[in-house]
Each structure stands twice: as structure tokens, then as C-alpha cells.
Design a protein around this motif. Structure first.
Motif, short mmCIF file in Angstrom:
data_model
loop_
_atom_site.label_atom_id
_atom_site.label_comp_id
_atom_site.label_asym_id
_atom_site.label_seq_id
_atom_site.Cartn_x
_atom_site.Cartn_y
_atom_site.Cartn_z
N ILE A 26 1.42 -1.03 -9.75
CA ILE A 26 0.88 -2.24 -9.12
C ILE A 26 1.88 -3.38 -9.20
CG2 ILE A 26 -0.89 -4.03 -9.28
CD1 ILE A 26 -2.83 -1.85 -10.22
N LEU A 27 2.44 -3.59 -10.39
CA LEU A 27 3.37 -4.70 -10.58
C LEU A 27 4.65 -4.53 -9.76
CD1 LEU A 27 3.84 -7.33 -12.10
CD2 LEU A 27 4.91 -6.01 -13.94
N GLY A 28 5.22 -3.31 -9.77
CA GLY A 28 6.44 -3.07 -9.01
C GLY A 28 6.22 -3.25 -7.52
N SER A 29 5.11 -2.74 -7.01
CA SER A 29 4.80 -2.87 -5.59
C SER A 29 4.54 -4.33 -5.21
CB SER A 29 3.58 -2.02 -5.22
OG SER A 29 3.82 -0.66 -5.49
N LEU A 30 3.85 -5.05 -6.08
CA LEU A 30 3.51 -6.45 -5.80
C LEU A 30 4.76 -7.33 -5.81
CD1 LEU A 30 1.29 -8.56 -5.34
CD2 LEU A 30 1.13 -8.80 -7.84
N VAL A 31 5.60 -7.17 -6.83
CA VAL A 31 6.82 -7.97 -6.92
C VAL A 31 7.77 -7.64 -5.77
CG1 VAL A 31 8.90 -8.38 -8.30
CG2 VAL A 31 6.67 -8.31 -9.40
N ASN A 88 5.22 10.65 -20.30
CA ASN A 88 5.22 10.12 -21.65
C ASN A 88 4.44 8.81 -21.72
OD1 ASN A 88 6.81 12.21 -22.54
ND2 ASN A 88 8.72 11.14 -22.16
N SER A 89 4.09 8.27 -20.57
CA SER A 89 3.33 7.02 -20.52
C SER A 89 1.86 7.33 -20.23
CB SER A 89 3.89 6.11 -19.42
OG SER A 89 5.25 5.83 -19.65
N THR A 90 1.00 6.41 -20.66
CA THR A 90 -0.43 6.60 -20.42
C THR A 90 -0.74 6.32 -18.95
OG1 THR A 90 -0.97 4.29 -20.90
CG2 THR A 90 -0.91 5.84 -22.76
N PRO A 91 -1.80 6.92 -18.41
CA PRO A 91 -2.18 6.65 -17.01
C PRO A 91 -2.38 5.16 -16.73
CG PRO A 91 -3.37 8.53 -17.86
CD PRO A 91 -2.65 7.93 -19.02
N LYS A 92 -2.95 4.43 -17.70
CA LYS A 92 -3.17 3.00 -17.52
C LYS A 92 -1.85 2.26 -17.37
CE LYS A 92 -5.48 -1.03 -19.55
NZ LYS A 92 -6.29 -1.54 -20.69
N THR A 93 -0.88 2.60 -18.21
CA THR A 93 0.44 1.96 -18.14
C THR A 93 1.13 2.27 -16.82
OG1 THR A 93 0.72 2.07 -20.54
CG2 THR A 93 2.71 1.79 -19.22
N LEU A 94 1.03 3.51 -16.38
CA LEU A 94 1.64 3.90 -15.11
C LEU A 94 1.02 3.15 -13.94
CD1 LEU A 94 1.99 7.75 -15.56
CD2 LEU A 94 3.85 6.12 -15.27
N LEU A 95 -0.30 3.00 -13.97
CA LEU A 95 -0.99 2.28 -12.89
C LEU A 95 -0.56 0.82 -12.86
CD1 LEU A 95 -3.06 2.23 -10.62
CD2 LEU A 95 -4.83 1.77 -12.34
N LEU A 96 -0.50 0.18 -14.02
CA LEU A 96 -0.05 -1.21 -14.09
C LEU A 96 1.39 -1.36 -13.60
CD1 LEU A 96 -1.56 -2.30 -17.54
CD2 LEU A 96 -2.25 -3.11 -15.28
N THR A 97 2.22 -0.39 -13.97
CA THR A 97 3.62 -0.41 -13.54
C THR A 97 3.73 -0.29 -12.02
OG1 THR A 97 4.27 0.65 -15.62
CG2 THR A 97 5.88 0.67 -13.85
N SER A 116 0.82 -1.22 0.00
CA SER A 116 0.00 0.00 0.00
C SER A 116 0.85 1.26 0.00
CB SER A 116 -0.95 0.00 1.20
OG SER A 116 -0.25 -0.10 2.41
N PHE A 117 1.91 1.31 0.82
CA PHE A 117 2.72 2.52 0.88
C PHE A 117 3.64 2.66 -0.33
CE2 PHE A 117 1.08 2.76 5.11
CZ PHE A 117 1.07 4.11 5.38
N SER A 118 4.03 1.55 -0.94
CA SER A 118 4.77 1.64 -2.20
C SER A 118 3.89 2.26 -3.27
CB SER A 118 5.23 0.24 -2.66
OG SER A 118 6.21 -0.28 -1.83
N MET A 119 2.64 1.81 -3.33
CA MET A 119 1.70 2.36 -4.30
C MET A 119 1.46 3.85 -4.08
SD MET A 119 0.41 0.32 -6.65
CE MET A 119 -1.15 1.12 -7.00
N ILE A 120 1.27 4.22 -2.82
CA ILE A 120 1.03 5.62 -2.49
C ILE A 120 2.23 6.48 -2.89
CG2 ILE A 120 0.75 7.26 -0.58
CD1 ILE A 120 -0.89 5.04 0.84
#
Length: 216
Positions: A183-188, A172-181, A152-156
Motif C-alpha cells: 500500500i505504501l509503495g503504491s501510494l508514494v 520472511n515477512s508477515t502478511p500484514k507487513t507485506l500488505l502495508l508495504t 490499483s495496478f501497482s497493488m495488483i
């Protein structure tokens, strides 16, 4: 929470971020950043190896030098966040700098900075949540509530970094791509924080950065 865990967690969270962000704001070249981090990381490794060598050589001696060195170790152990196992093992901060250096060397600046945020914010909040609130364990000392704190705090933190626009290429990235990035970075990062043990400061940014590099 242990007396020195709070300052250790705070130091872990914030010591590196201002320096790296300052380099980013002034757009210091990627190569120069790698050189700076490499020099810092190399110096810390050299100091750590020298300290460990002296610990092994002097721990069973009764010389004046050995006595002074033992007093220094005792002072560091009881008056700083240094942990007992780190007397004969590289300190967490050495792995921290090496992990970030690796990210800046092999990943893009965007991914490297986001990897730093995942480590610097997620890891200490996992410890704070896990020790403060306890709860059911996932693996060894790691709890579900600690994992929640990491994610949660990584995401924030990643979202705040993006919103304030400290590092403009993010846009330069779309909001959707940033959100996926994010989520994935925080989860991993959360997963590897649970299972990487003493090497978490090295493995978390490298693994999170590797995952995020597929989107950035």
C-alpha cells in the motif's frame, strides 16, 4: 490514445521485468546485479549524452553528416515511441535504468524489486487510464482516474509477485507487513508520478523504495 503511446506503455511495463526476475530466480549476487545495472545505465547515459551533443552541434549545420543525423532523428521521431522533447533531452528509459540501479545499490533486493514493479506497472497504467478515460485533473495533465490506475495496478502486480513466490525472501515477512508495504509503495509512487514530470522514471522507484524500506 496516440498511435505510439500503447507500445510505449507496453514496452515500459514489461521490458525490464523478465531480465531482473531471471537474475533473481538464479539468485545472482546483489553486487553482480548492481554491476550489471550500472554498466547498462552507464552505457545508456553515454549514448544519450552523445546523441544530445550531436543534436546541438548539428541541428543548425548544413553538412552531409548533419543531414544524415536529421534524417535519423526524423525516422526515430515518426516511427518509434520517441517523443519530440527527447531529441534534446535524455530519453525516459535512461532515467528508468538509473532509478532501478539506484534502488539496487541503496536498498535491499526485496525493496529494489518491488520498486521496479511499482514503476514498471504503475506508471504505464496511469498513462493508459488517464488518456483513455480522461476525467478531472489533479495536477497539470494528471487525472484522478490515472492516479487510480497507477495505485490499483501497482497493488495488483505486487500482490501477484508475492503470491507466486518468485522471490522467496518475501515470505520472511508477515502478511500484514507485506500488505502495508504494498500500500505504501503504491501510494508514494502514485503521488510522485503526479508531480515529478519528466523525471518520473527516476523519482518513482527511488521514492517508493525509500518508503517501503521502512517496513522491509
Amino acid at each position: 490514445m496516440k498511435e505510439y503511446e500503447w507500445p510505449r506503455a507496453a514496452f515500459h511495463a514489461f521490458w525490464s521485468i523478465p531480465g531482473v526476475l531471471l537474475l533473481e530466480v538464479f539468485q545472482v549476487s546483489h553486487l553482480v546485479m548492481v554491476y550489471i545495472l550500472g554498466i547498462v545505465g552507464g552505457s545508456m547515459v553515454a549514448i544519450d549524452l552523445t546523441r544530445i551533443f550531436l543534436h546541438k552541434k548539428l541541428s543548425n549545420k548544413n553538412t552531409q553528416l548533419a543531414k544524415h543525423f536529421k534524417k535519423l532523428e526524423e525516422y526515430l521521431l515518426y516511427n518509434t515511441p520517441l517523443r519530440k522533447h527527447e531529441l534534446k533531452f535524455p530519453v525516459a528509459m535512461t532515467w528508468y535504468v538509473l532509478g532501478i540501479t539506484f534502488c539496487y545499490f541503496f536498498y535491499s533486493r526485496q525493496v529494489a524489486l518491488m520498486s521496479l514493479i511499482v514503476l514498471a506497472i504503475g506508471d504505464p497504467f496511469a498513462r493508459v487510464f488517464g488518456i483513455t478515460f480522461k476525467g478531472k485533473k489533479v495536477y497539470k495533465k494528471h487525472t484522478y482516474i490515472g492516479a487510480f490506475g497507477f495505485f490499483s495496478f501497482s497493488m495488483i502486480a505486487l500482490h501477484i509477485l508475492n503470491v507466486i513466490g518468485v522471490y522467496y525472501p518475501f515470505f520472511n515477512s508477515t502478511p500484514k507487513t507485506l500488505l502495508l508495504t504494498q500500500i505504501l509503495g503504491s501510494l508514494v509512487g502514485m503521488i510522485f508520478e503526479i508531480f515529478s514530470g519528466r523525471f518520473d522514471n527516476l523519482i518513482i522507484p527511488i521514492s517508493a523504495g525509500f518508503a517501503m524500506s521502512f517496513f522491509m
